[in-house]
Design a protein around this motif. Structure first.
Motif, PDB file in Angstrom:
ATOM      1  N   SER A  21      -2.081  -5.563   1.765  1.00  0.00           N
ATOM      2  CA  SER A  21      -0.950  -6.268   1.160  1.00  0.00           C
ATOM      3  C   SER A  21      -1.359  -7.285   0.097  1.00  0.00           C
ATOM      4  O   SER A  21      -0.610  -7.515  -0.845  1.00  0.00           O
ATOM      5  N   ALA A  22      -2.509  -7.895   0.206  1.00  0.00           N
ATOM      6  CA  ALA A  22      -2.917  -8.939  -0.740  1.00  0.00           C
ATOM      7  C   ALA A  22      -3.685  -8.395  -1.942  1.00  0.00           C
ATOM      8  O   ALA A  22      -4.132  -9.172  -2.785  1.00  0.00           O
ATOM      9  N   ALA A  23      -3.842  -7.092  -2.067  1.00  0.00           N
ATOM     10  CA  ALA A  23      -4.706  -6.514  -3.100  1.00  0.00           C
ATOM     11  C   ALA A  23      -4.314  -6.925  -4.513  1.00  0.00           C
ATOM     12  O   ALA A  23      -5.176  -7.318  -5.306  1.00  0.00           O
ATOM     13  N   ARG A  57      -5.894 -13.102  -9.210  1.00  0.00           N
ATOM     14  CA  ARG A  57      -6.800 -14.260  -9.130  1.00  0.00           C
ATOM     15  C   ARG A  57      -8.156 -13.922  -9.747  1.00  0.00           C
ATOM     16  O   ARG A  57      -8.739 -14.725 -10.486  1.00  0.00           O
ATOM     17  N   PHE A  58      -8.678 -12.738  -9.441  1.00  0.00           N
ATOM     18  CA  PHE A  58      -9.957 -12.292  -9.981  1.00  0.00           C
ATOM     19  C   PHE A  58      -9.917 -12.271 -11.511  1.00  0.00           C
ATOM     20  O   PHE A  58     -10.837 -12.747 -12.176  1.00  0.00           O
ATOM     21  N   ILE A  59      -8.840 -11.751 -12.076  1.00  0.00           N
ATOM     22  CA  ILE A  59      -8.728 -11.661 -13.533  1.00  0.00           C
ATOM     23  C   ILE A  59      -8.663 -13.055 -14.149  1.00  0.00           C
ATOM     24  O   ILE A  59      -9.356 -13.338 -15.132  1.00  0.00           O
ATOM     25  N   HIS A  60      -7.869 -13.950 -13.589  1.00  0.00           N
ATOM     26  CA  HIS A  60      -7.778 -15.309 -14.129  1.00  0.00           C
ATOM     27  C   HIS A  60      -9.133 -16.010 -14.081  1.00  0.00           C
ATOM     28  O   HIS A  60      -9.532 -16.666 -15.053  1.00  0.00           O
ATOM     29  N   GLU A 116       0.039  -3.498 -13.483  1.00  0.00           N
ATOM     30  CA  GLU A 116       0.718  -2.229 -13.779  1.00  0.00           C
ATOM     31  C   GLU A 116      -0.242  -1.048 -13.611  1.00  0.00           C
ATOM     32  O   GLU A 116       0.115  -0.027 -13.050  1.00  0.00           O
ATOM     33  N   LEU A 117      -1.477  -1.213 -14.102  1.00  0.00           N
ATOM     34  CA  LEU A 117      -2.457  -0.135 -13.981  1.00  0.00           C
ATOM     35  C   LEU A 117      -2.868   0.073 -12.521  1.00  0.00           C
ATOM     36  O   LEU A 117      -3.026   1.205 -12.067  1.00  0.00           O
ATOM     37  N   ALA A 118      -3.045  -1.010 -11.788  1.00  0.00           N
ATOM     38  CA  ALA A 118      -3.489  -0.923 -10.394  1.00  0.00           C
ATOM     39  C   ALA A 118      -2.437  -0.291  -9.489  1.00  0.00           C
ATOM     40  O   ALA A 118      -2.781   0.295  -8.461  1.00  0.00           O
TER      41      ALA A 118
END
Length: 144
Positions: A34-36, A42-45, A66-68
């Motif tokens: 659920s948290a993916a 967060r990882f991208i930021h 959108e891609l994920a």
């Protein structure tokens, strides 16, 4: 070139660490949980802040989400299992772009973009171009 972050993990530049052609490259594993997508944002930021590209955080995380979505498996896939990866890289010379790629596991590629007007509007508005090919969905975002 790594930086320790809260939680004991490391944020580092895989391109430099692995000796790849582009020094600004990293990837985030997408798990069936659920948290993916929140973890991905967060990882991208954090990554873009580390690279000095803070201003691109919201647009890039919207595009990556959108891609994920194409990596979210069908019902019955084991909860917590890895479903694919989202990669970021700065590519090109004077007209460099941020490349964002969602790729599935071998033998289980992401679904091609669904005909969704909402998703198409997001990707078209925020990217230079995007497509689905060879088991991956990718997008190029202009650097700013």
């Amino acid at each position: 070139m790594s930086e320790t972050r809260k939680g004991g993990g490391h944020l580092f530049d895989l391109g430099l660490e692995a000796g790849l052609g582009t020094p600004l490259f990293t990837a985030c594993r997408i798990r069936h949980e659920s948290a993916a997508l929140a973890d991905l944002r967060r990882f991208i930021h954090r990554t873009l802040a580390f690279w000095g590209l803070d201003a691109m955080g919201e647009d890039t995380s919207s595009v990556a989400t959108e891609l994920a979505h194409r990596l979210i498996p069908e019902p019955g896939f084991p909860f917590g299992a890895t479903t694919g990866w989202v990669s970021l890289a700065v590519v090109g010379g004077p007209n460099a772009t941020l490349l964002c790629v969602a790729s599935g596991l071998p033998g289980k590629s992401p679904q091609p973009p669904a005909p969704s007007a909402h998703s198409d509007r997001i990707l078209t508005a925020l990217t230079r171009n995007w497509a689905h090919a060879a088991g991956a969905t990718w997008a190029r975002l202009p650097l700013r």
